[in-house]
Scaffold this active site. Structure first.
Site, mmCIF file in Angstrom:
data_model
loop_
_atom_site.group_PDB
_atom_site.id
_atom_site.type_symbol
_atom_site.label_atom_id
_atom_site.label_comp_id
_atom_site.label_asym_id
_atom_site.label_seq_id
_atom_site.Cartn_x
_atom_site.Cartn_y
_atom_site.Cartn_z
ATOM 1 C CG ASP A 34 -2.034 -0.955 1.210
ATOM 2 O OD1 ASP A 34 -2.112 -1.749 0.259
ATOM 3 O OD2 ASP A 34 -2.845 -0.921 2.152
ATOM 4 C CG ASP A 35 0.151 3.788 2.176
ATOM 5 O OD1 ASP A 35 -1.014 3.538 1.811
ATOM 6 O OD2 ASP A 35 0.495 3.863 3.362
ATOM 7 C CG HIS A 85 -4.396 2.855 -0.976
ATOM 8 N ND1 HIS A 85 -5.250 2.016 -0.301
ATOM 9 C CD2 HIS A 85 -3.467 3.273 -0.051
ATOM 10 C CE1 HIS A 85 -4.862 1.912 0.962
ATOM 11 N NE2 HIS A 85 -3.792 2.674 1.137
ATOM 12 C CG HIS A 89 -3.193 7.436 2.323
ATOM 13 N ND1 HIS A 89 -3.172 7.478 3.699
ATOM 14 C CD2 HIS A 89 -2.945 6.146 1.989
ATOM 15 C CE1 HIS A 89 -2.916 6.278 4.184
ATOM 16 N NE2 HIS A 89 -2.768 5.437 3.157
ATOM 17 C CG HIS A 173 2.327 0.026 4.286
ATOM 18 N ND1 HIS A 173 2.081 -0.948 5.233
ATOM 19 C CD2 HIS A 173 1.185 0.734 4.143
ATOM 20 C CE1 HIS A 173 0.830 -0.827 5.663
ATOM 21 N NE2 HIS A 173 0.267 0.180 5.019
#
Length: 205
Positions: A34-35, A85, A89, A173
């Site tokens: 993620d991210d 995503h 964020h 991540h």
């Protein structure tokens, strides 16, 4: 959420979401990141995945894709799957639903994926229902907590070792915040999962 494995009650609140994908005839896990994508971490993650000959799924923040479109191209080129995503964020519980859904759509114009994961795994019921009309809502079965400054790499590895099971969707991540842990823990986790007989698959798009 601040847990390594979401409790059953929380999973039941979002029955439209995918938390785990069980397999009857083989042991499978789904590594997700993620991210990102960011040039400081994502290329290293991609190289690690290549080194071990496995595929994963990247849930990308649209603003990072805007800054680094070549990294989305690289994820595609190396055969991984990828998802949305949000653009900035956003945590769904902290913003109005219209703003949240507009942010997802802005990100979709850059990423164009049927997969969506909410930041922090948190969103409103109304948002989840709206998201499900257009995307596969992907949650997770194991959170490595590689982002935590209170944990070291060994604890991150142990989180996965204790909770991974057949069909687990595992969260790491590709972010600067996680780099201290993921740079050490990711290879160890992959090697342990391989030693346990797990196959690695990307989430289907």
């Amino acid at each position: 959420m601040f847990v390594e494995q979401p409790p059953l009650l929380y999973r039941l609140l979002f029955p439209e979401a995918i938390w785990r994908i069980k397999h009857r005839d083989r042991k499978v896990v789904y590594l997700t990141f993620d991210d990102g994508p960011i040039p400081e971490v994502t290329p290293w993650v991609l190289d690690q995945l290549d080194h071990y000959g496995i595929k994963a799924t990247f849930f990308m923040v649209g603003d990072n894709v805007r800054r680094n479109p070549w990294l989305l191209d690289e994820v595609r080129r190396r055969g991984h799957s990828y998802g949305n995503h949000t653009m900035h964020h956003l945590q769904g519980m902290k913003v109005e639903s219209k703003r949240y859904l507009d942010d997802i759509e802005e990100s979709d114009r850059l990423i164009a994926s049927p997969l969506f994961r909410p930041p922090h795994g948190i969103l409103r019921w109304k948002q989840a229902r709206a998201v499900k009309q257009r995307y596969n809502l992907i949650m997770y079965d194991v959170v490595s907590r590689d982002y935590s400054r209170r944990l070291g790499p060994e604890q991150v590895v142990d989180n996965v070792r204790r909770h991974a099971r057949n069909g687990s969707i595992i969260v790491f991540h590709d972010s600067l915040k996680a780099w201290r842990n993921v740079s050490v823990a990711l290879p160890r986790v992959i090697e342990w999962l391989k030693s346990e007989g797990y196959e690695f698959l990307p989430l289907p798009m």
